[in-house]
Design a protein around this motif. Structure first.
Motif, PDB file in Angstrom:
ATOM      1  N   THR A  18       0.849  -1.191   0.000  1.00 28.64           N
ATOM      2  CA  THR A  18       0.000   0.000   0.000  1.00 28.64           C
ATOM      3  C   THR A  18       0.886   1.242   0.000  1.00 28.64           C
ATOM      4  O   THR A  18       1.806   1.351   0.807  1.00 28.64           O
ATOM      5  CB  THR A  18      -0.926   0.019   1.227  1.00 28.64           C
ATOM      6  OG1 THR A  18      -1.755  -1.153   1.207  1.00 28.64           O
ATOM      7  CG2 THR A  18      -1.806   1.245   1.234  1.00 28.64           C
ATOM      8  N   VAL A  19       0.612   2.161  -0.921  1.00 31.37           N
ATOM      9  CA  VAL A  19       1.450   3.349  -1.101  1.00 31.37           C
ATOM     10  C   VAL A  19       0.571   4.596  -1.064  1.00 31.37           C
ATOM     11  O   VAL A  19      -0.435   4.681  -1.779  1.00 31.37           O
ATOM     12  CB  VAL A  19       2.223   3.303  -2.435  1.00 31.37           C
ATOM     13  CG1 VAL A  19       3.147   4.508  -2.563  1.00 31.37           C
ATOM     14  CG2 VAL A  19       3.002   1.996  -2.557  1.00 31.37           C
ATOM     15  N   ALA A  20       0.951   5.564  -0.244  1.00 35.61           N
ATOM     16  CA  ALA A  20       0.208   6.823  -0.166  1.00 35.61           C
ATOM     17  C   ALA A  20       0.551   7.716  -1.354  1.00 35.61           C
ATOM     18  O   ALA A  20       1.685   7.702  -1.858  1.00 35.61           O
ATOM     19  CB  ALA A  20       0.536   7.535   1.136  1.00 35.61           C
ATOM     20  N   LEU A  21      -0.430   8.480  -1.809  1.00 40.54           N
ATOM     21  CA  LEU A  21      -0.232   9.481  -2.859  1.00 40.54           C
ATOM     22  C   LEU A  21      -0.403  10.855  -2.221  1.00 40.54           C
ATOM     23  O   LEU A  21      -1.491  11.181  -1.731  1.00 40.54           O
ATOM     24  CB  LEU A  21      -1.247   9.284  -3.986  1.00 40.54           C
ATOM     25  CG  LEU A  21      -1.077   8.012  -4.833  1.00 40.54           C
ATOM     26  CD1 LEU A  21      -2.323   7.752  -5.671  1.00 40.54           C
ATOM     27  CD2 LEU A  21       0.150   8.140  -5.735  1.00 40.54           C
ATOM     28  N   THR A  22       0.647  11.632  -2.240  1.00 42.70           N
ATOM     29  CA  THR A  22       0.603  12.945  -1.586  1.00 42.70           C
ATOM     30  C   THR A  22       1.254  13.999  -2.470  1.00 42.70           C
ATOM     31  O   THR A  22       2.027  13.682  -3.389  1.00 42.70           O
ATOM     32  CB  THR A  22       1.350  12.909  -0.238  1.00 42.70           C
ATOM     33  OG1 THR A  22       2.717  12.536  -0.468  1.00 42.70           O
ATOM     34  CG2 THR A  22       0.716  11.909   0.722  1.00 42.70           C
ATOM     35  N   TRP A  26      -2.833  15.644  -5.011  1.00 49.08           N
ATOM     36  CA  TRP A  26      -3.575  14.489  -4.508  1.00 49.08           C
ATOM     37  C   TRP A  26      -4.377  14.890  -3.272  1.00 49.08           C
ATOM     38  O   TRP A  26      -3.890  15.618  -2.420  1.00 49.08           O
ATOM     39  CB  TRP A  26      -2.632  13.347  -4.151  1.00 49.08           C
ATOM     40  CG  TRP A  26      -1.944  12.754  -5.337  1.00 49.08           C
ATOM     41  CD1 TRP A  26      -0.644  12.900  -5.709  1.00 49.08           C
ATOM     42  CD2 TRP A  26      -2.548  11.912  -6.323  1.00 49.08           C
ATOM     43  NE1 TRP A  26      -0.381  12.218  -6.868  1.00 49.08           N
ATOM     44  CE2 TRP A  26      -1.543  11.590  -7.269  1.00 49.08           C
ATOM     45  CE3 TRP A  26      -3.834  11.399  -6.514  1.00 49.08           C
ATOM     46  CZ2 TRP A  26      -1.785  10.775  -8.366  1.00 49.08           C
ATOM     47  CZ3 TRP A  26      -4.080  10.585  -7.615  1.00 49.08           C
ATOM     48  CH2 TRP A  26      -3.063  10.285  -8.535  1.00 49.08           C
ATOM     49  N   SER A  34      -4.415   6.845  -2.002  1.00 48.59           N
ATOM     50  CA  SER A  34      -3.406   5.779  -1.964  1.00 48.59           C
ATOM     51  C   SER A  34      -3.728   4.735  -3.028  1.00 48.59           C
ATOM     52  O   SER A  34      -4.800   4.746  -3.640  1.00 48.59           O
ATOM     53  CB  SER A  34      -3.362   5.114  -0.585  1.00 48.59           C
ATOM     54  OG  SER A  34      -4.553   4.387  -0.331  1.00 48.59           O
ATOM     55  N   TYR A  35      -2.789   3.829  -3.231  1.00 48.24           N
ATOM     56  CA  TYR A  35      -3.006   2.720  -4.157  1.00 48.24           C
ATOM     57  C   TYR A  35      -2.332   1.475  -3.600  1.00 48.24           C
ATOM     58  O   TYR A  35      -1.493   1.547  -2.691  1.00 48.24           O
ATOM     59  CB  TYR A  35      -2.472   3.054  -5.552  1.00 48.24           C
ATOM     60  CG  TYR A  35      -0.965   3.170  -5.669  1.00 48.24           C
ATOM     61  CD1 TYR A  35      -0.171   2.087  -6.019  1.00 48.24           C
ATOM     62  CD2 TYR A  35      -0.325   4.395  -5.433  1.00 48.24           C
ATOM     63  CE1 TYR A  35       1.206   2.209  -6.144  1.00 48.24           C
ATOM     64  CE2 TYR A  35       1.050   4.522  -5.550  1.00 48.24           C
ATOM     65  CZ  TYR A  35       1.810   3.415  -5.913  1.00 48.24           C
ATOM     66  OH  TYR A  35       3.171   3.533  -6.020  1.00 48.24           O
ATOM     67  N   ALA A  68      -7.949   8.617  -4.468  1.00 41.81           N
ATOM     68  CA  ALA A  68      -6.996   8.715  -5.573  1.00 41.81           C
ATOM     69  C   ALA A  68      -7.729   8.855  -6.900  1.00 41.81           C
ATOM     70  O   ALA A  68      -7.375   9.690  -7.749  1.00 41.81           O
ATOM     71  CB  ALA A  68      -6.094   7.487  -5.589  1.00 41.81           C
TER      72      ALA A  68
END
Length: 438
Positions: free
Chosen positions: A249-253, A283, A288-289, A428
């Motif tokens: 799991t990866v945050a998008l910021t 974002w 996240s994705y 996202a």
């Protein structure tokens, strides 16, 4: 001397007669054998926690002589479970919360142990999967697009849309869960919705159609991984399957223009073409994705149109009114592969009652545009010869690709093929939708 000996003999005889006359009743000084004490449990079975398909071992320690054991599951005796330890079969969702106990017995009595529960747990992969897709808050979004790497887009040819899936309950304790992709949602204001083609596969002697929209799939847990069965148009027949692993799991910021390479590369044109996204877009909070890999489960035989384009199960044949052997002896030309295939270039076997020829060498990557290794196939069905490709059991399934070398002389020189897949959460997806400039 002789007289003395006779006297002794007479004396012994007299003593024997006196003993006989007393009668003794045959009594014994040895007591009856005492019954053993009933067993005493010194150490109770301990609760166990395992992944799906894991096994648990329960053990009891008891004192006493001549002990025997009988293990029980939820109070019902387990045939053959008659040792001080018991190891369960591979655990499934139906075993969640089951309680295991044992009766320890001997001639002095029997005693029951306490019941030890078996609990199933999520792996890190399964937890990441559920955090994205599980109701009531989860939605697993994917993007579906055909966008130019640079320059303007043409409605009717280019499109950008998304759909999502929601899973009603956890497969961990509720068993296989079926979910459907939503209707596609347009991400643009200037392009019409696209109509991606259906997927067709040859299975058990027939061609199955997997719809391009509202696709249904069934999710189950296998060890630490997630199994996805994609269903055919009847919403019950499994068309093909894959095992998903290596979830992250990866945050998008921050600014979309500085999005992490994995996400930007996977969705290539969205980020390579400056006309698609607002350069000042950011974002949204919580975006996240998840990133994961997939492995093919079972041989997968795709069926392709060889001539006219079709959408249903009646794919167009390459050669009509002939046999597989005759067609390949003459040779069948594949324009996409840049090859004329002959019988000697592969081997024929019977698959689900159908004669199938499989090429010895993989298809060129310039034709598949994927990291997935596949093999050209031809098969005979109803007196005609059709084409497709085989992805073998255990093959890694590639994801997207991006233009890494625009000046490359060939397609494979220009592109980098990605071995992973991506799904995103609602924050996202909504961020991307709000940033679209086309």
């Amino acid at each position: 001397m002789i007289a003395a000996k006779l006297s002794n003999v007479a004396l012994l005889a007299a003593v024997a007669a006196m003993i006989s006359a007393c009668g003794g009743g045959g009594s014994s000084d040895t007591p009856e054998s005492a019954a053993p004490a009933a067993p005493v449990i010194a150490s109770q079975p301990v609760a166990a926690t395992v992944l799906t398909d894991g096994t648990a071992t329960f053990t009891v320690a008891a004192s006493g002589t001549g002990l025997s054991y009988q293990w029980k599951k939820n109070g019902t005796e387990i045939p053959g479970a008659t040792s001080a330890s018991y190891t369960t079969p591979a655990a499934s969702f139906s075993d969640s919360g089951a309680k295991y106990s044992v009766a320890v017995s001997n001639a002095g009595g029997s005693v029951d142990s306490s019941a030890a529960p078996l609990t199933l747990m999520l792996s890190a992969n399964q937890q990441a999967f559920e955090e994205l897709i599980l109701a009531p808050n989860g939605r697993s979004y994917q993007l579906i697009w055909n966008l130019n790497f640079a320059g303007p887009q043409a409605s009717g040819t280019n499109f950008a849309q998304s759909d999502f899936a929601v899973m009603a309950a956890s497969p961990l304790t509720n068993g296989p869960q079926t979910s459907a992709q939503s209707a596609p949602q347009n991400l643009t204001s200037s392009l019409a919705l696209g109509t991606p083609g259906a997927t067709r596969v040859l299975k058990n002697g027939v061609i199955l159609v997997v719809p391009s929209t509202a696709t249904r799939s069934k999710s189950t847990y296998v060890g630490a991984d997630v199994r996805i069965d994609t269903l055919a148009a009847d919403n019950s027949t499994v068309a093909y399957s894959a095992i998903r692993s290596n979830y992250e799991t990866v945050a998008l910021t921050g600014a979309m223009s500085s999005t992490a390479p994995d996400f930007a590369h996977y969705h290539n044109s969205f980020f390579s073409n400056a006309a698609i996204l607002n350069p000042a877009a950011n974002w949204a909070s919580g975006a996240s994705y998840i990133k994961f890999t997939q492995t093919n489960l079972g041989d997968r035989y795709f069926a392709f149109d060889c001539q006219a384009a079709t959408t249903g199960a009646n794919v167009s044949p390459c050669v009509t009114g002939t046999t597989l052997g005759n067609a390949l002896t003459t040779g069948i030309s594949s324009t996409s592969d840049g090859t004329i295939y002959h019988l000697s270039d592969g081997s024929v076997s019977t698959v689900g009652g159908v004669q199938v020829w499989v090429a010895n060498s993989p298809r060129p990557q310039s034709a598949t545009l994927s990291a997935t290794v596949s093999y050209r196939i031809y098969f005979e069905l109803n007196g005609n010869v059709y084409t497709g490709q085989l992805v073998k059991d255990g093959s890694p399934l590639g994801g997207s690709f991006y233009v890494s070398n625009p000046g490359g002389l060939t397609v494979t020189d220009r592109l980098t093929f990605l071995p992973f897949h991506i799904r995103m959460n609602k924050a996202a997806r909504d961020s991307l939708a709000g940033a679209m400039a086309i």
